[in-house]
Design a protein around this motif. Sequence first.
Motif, PDB file in Angstrom:
ATOM      1  N   HIS A  31     -68.105  22.557  30.764  1.00 18.22           N
ATOM      2  CA  HIS A  31     -67.202  22.758  31.899  1.00 18.22           C
ATOM      3  C   HIS A  31     -66.411  24.063  31.778  1.00 18.22           C
ATOM      4  CE1 HIS A  31     -67.870  19.220  34.310  1.00 18.22           C
ATOM      5  NE2 HIS A  31     -67.914  18.491  33.201  1.00 18.22           N
ATOM      6  N   TYR A  32     -65.939  24.375  30.577  1.00 12.43           N
ATOM      7  CA  TYR A  32     -65.207  25.640  30.405  1.00 12.43           C
ATOM      8  C   TYR A  32     -66.111  26.831  30.730  1.00 12.43           C
ATOM      9  CZ  TYR A  32     -61.097  23.567  28.062  1.00 12.43           C
ATOM     10  OH  TYR A  32     -59.958  22.872  27.769  1.00 12.43           O
ATOM     11  N   ASN A  33     -67.362  26.772  30.301  1.00  8.40           N
ATOM     12  CA  ASN A  33     -68.286  27.871  30.606  1.00  8.40           C
ATOM     13  C   ASN A  33     -68.593  27.965  32.089  1.00  8.40           C
ATOM     14  OD1 ASN A  33     -68.949  29.433  28.196  1.00  8.40           O
ATOM     15  ND2 ASN A  33     -69.657  27.475  27.378  1.00  8.40           N
ATOM     16  N   LEU A  34     -68.670  26.821  32.768  1.00  8.65           N
ATOM     17  CA  LEU A  34     -68.848  26.856  34.226  1.00  8.65           C
ATOM     18  C   LEU A  34     -67.619  27.455  34.904  1.00  8.65           C
ATOM     19  CD1 LEU A  34     -70.623  23.412  34.807  1.00  8.65           C
ATOM     20  CD2 LEU A  34     -71.594  25.686  35.250  1.00  8.65           C
ATOM     21  N   ALA A  35     -66.453  27.104  34.436  1.00  8.66           N
ATOM     22  CA  ALA A  35     -65.224  27.691  34.982  1.00  8.66           C
ATOM     23  C   ALA A  35     -65.218  29.199  34.751  1.00  8.66           C
ATOM     24  CB  ALA A  35     -63.993  27.047  34.350  1.00  8.66           C
ATOM     25  N   LEU A  36     -65.644  29.618  33.574  1.00 13.27           N
ATOM     26  CA  LEU A  36     -65.697  31.042  33.248  1.00 13.27           C
ATOM     27  C   LEU A  36     -66.715  31.777  34.110  1.00 13.27           C
ATOM     28  CD1 LEU A  36     -64.477  33.183  31.375  1.00 13.27           C
ATOM     29  CD2 LEU A  36     -66.291  32.652  29.734  1.00 13.27           C
ATOM     30  N   ALA A  37     -67.770  31.089  34.521  1.00  9.71           N
ATOM     31  CA  ALA A  37     -68.751  31.709  35.421  1.00  9.71           C
ATOM     32  C   ALA A  37     -68.126  32.039  36.769  1.00  9.71           C
ATOM     33  CB  ALA A  37     -69.962  30.783  35.606  1.00  9.71           C
ATOM     34  N   TYR A  38     -67.153  31.235  37.196  1.00  9.13           N
ATOM     35  CA  TYR A  38     -66.454  31.499  38.458  1.00  9.13           C
ATOM     36  C   TYR A  38     -65.298  32.479  38.289  1.00  9.13           C
ATOM     37  CZ  TYR A  38     -69.013  27.607  40.503  1.00  9.13           C
ATOM     38  OH  TYR A  38     -70.009  26.784  40.959  1.00  9.13           O
ATOM     39  N   ASP A  39     -64.742  32.556  37.114  1.00  5.57           N
ATOM     40  CA  ASP A  39     -63.595  33.424  36.846  1.00  5.57           C
ATOM     41  C   ASP A  39     -63.903  34.200  35.564  1.00  5.57           C
ATOM     42  OD1 ASP A  39     -61.140  34.637  36.695  1.00  5.57           O
ATOM     43  OD2 ASP A  39     -59.989  32.792  36.462  1.00  5.57           O
ATOM     44  N   THR A  40     -64.753  35.209  35.695  1.00  9.72           N
ATOM     45  CA  THR A  40     -65.365  35.871  34.543  1.00  9.72           C
ATOM     46  C   THR A  40     -64.396  36.655  33.666  1.00  9.72           C
ATOM     47  OG1 THR A  40     -65.915  37.804  35.885  1.00  9.72           O
ATOM     48  CG2 THR A  40     -67.595  36.062  35.697  1.00  9.72           C
ATOM     49  N   GLN A  41     -63.214  36.965  34.157  1.00  9.46           N
ATOM     50  CA  GLN A  41     -62.260  37.752  33.364  1.00  9.46           C
ATOM     51  C   GLN A  41     -61.071  36.926  32.884  1.00  9.46           C
ATOM     52  OE1 GLN A  41     -62.798  40.963  32.294  1.00  9.46           O
ATOM     53  NE2 GLN A  41     -64.805  40.389  33.089  1.00  9.46           N
ATOM     54  N   SER A  42     -61.190  35.617  32.884  1.00  9.48           N
ATOM     55  CA  SER A  42     -60.075  34.769  32.484  1.00  9.48           C
ATOM     56  C   SER A  42     -59.946  34.699  30.957  1.00  9.48           C
ATOM     57  CB  SER A  42     -60.242  33.352  33.033  1.00  9.48           C
ATOM     58  OG  SER A  42     -59.239  32.515  32.507  1.00  9.48           O
ATOM     59  N   ALA A  98     -64.379  33.479  17.140  1.00 11.57           N
ATOM     60  CA  ALA A  98     -63.932  34.870  17.020  1.00 11.57           C
ATOM     61  C   ALA A  98     -64.501  35.727  18.149  1.00 11.57           C
ATOM     62  CB  ALA A  98     -64.339  35.435  15.662  1.00 11.57           C
ATOM     63  N   THR A  99     -65.752  35.499  18.499  1.00 12.83           N
ATOM     64  CA  THR A  99     -66.375  36.277  19.578  1.00 12.83           C
ATOM     65  C   THR A  99     -65.644  36.064  20.899  1.00 12.83           C
ATOM     66  OG1 THR A  99     -68.532  36.170  18.497  1.00 12.83           O
ATOM     67  CG2 THR A  99     -68.529  36.625  20.864  1.00 12.83           C
ATOM     68  N   TYR A 100     -65.342  34.812  21.233  1.00  9.11           N
ATOM     69  CA  TYR A 100     -64.635  34.539  22.486  1.00  9.11           C
ATOM     70  C   TYR A 100     -63.199  35.057  22.454  1.00  9.11           C
ATOM     71  CZ  TYR A 100     -68.276  32.048  24.944  1.00  9.11           C
ATOM     72  OH  TYR A 100     -69.431  31.740  25.626  1.00  9.11           O
ATOM     73  N   LEU A 101     -62.559  34.995  21.307  1.00  2.50           N
ATOM     74  CA  LEU A 101     -61.192  35.516  21.209  1.00  2.50           C
ATOM     75  C   LEU A 101     -61.170  37.030  21.366  1.00  2.50           C
ATOM     76  CD1 LEU A 101     -59.943  33.183  18.373  1.00  2.50           C
ATOM     77  CD2 LEU A 101     -59.161  33.181  20.761  1.00  2.50           C
ATOM     78  N   GLN A 102     -62.162  37.706  20.815  1.00  8.00           N
ATOM     79  CA  GLN A 102     -62.266  39.153  21.008  1.00  8.00           C
ATOM     80  C   GLN A 102     -62.466  39.488  22.485  1.00  8.00           C
ATOM     81  OE1 GLN A 102     -65.494  39.857  18.323  1.00  8.00           O
ATOM     82  NE2 GLN A 102     -64.154  40.071  16.537  1.00  8.00           N
ATOM     83  N   ARG A 103     -63.301  38.710  23.149  1.00  5.45           N
ATOM     84  CA  ARG A 103     -63.496  38.911  24.596  1.00  5.45           C
ATOM     85  C   ARG A 103     -62.200  38.689  25.364  1.00  5.45           C
ATOM     86  NH1 ARG A 103     -68.268  35.364  26.886  1.00  5.45           N
ATOM     87  NH2 ARG A 103     -67.431  36.255  28.801  1.00  5.45           N
TER      88      ARG A 103
END
Length: 160
Positions: free
Chosen positions: A64-75, A96-101
């Motif tokens: 679900h978080y990844n689907l939300a991120l697909a709609y709000d790509t810079q969140s 670490a990868t997601y935190l860097q993003r």
Amino acid sequence: MKKTVFRLFRFLPTCLLAVILILPLSAAYASAGNDGATLYKSYYHFLAGYSNEMAGNWDAALQHYNLALAYDTQSAYLMTSIAGVYAKQGDMEKAATYLQRAIHANPTYATPYLLLGSVYTSLRQQDKAIGVYEDLVRAIPDSKEGLIYLATMHASRKEY
């Protein structure tokens, strides 16, 4: 019946808190040219992800978080939430990868810096952790947490 009511009362405050946290973002999201349908799809998946995370359903939360991120790509907030689930699963590299993003998406949002520093500390990469806390203090000079974590790291290395 009692169990259903109890579950509802346990779930309701979580949803209300999530909505209260998200509402201030809606004006900024809409002003960035996003339509309402996209906004609400992102909210829906965020709430479903959060609910699953609180219930310990890590895979469903990530979905679900990844689907939300697909709609709000810079969140940066969603990226940090995803990182939190990966950390709970013990996958510190993905965290670490997601935190860097998240830091790249919003350099003035302190939470991903603090979590990334903690991730590096847990991986025994103190130099990287210190670098992250220094980046935080540069990006947000009045960050008391950044200064405390940075000082703690130096003290743990006996660098006074």
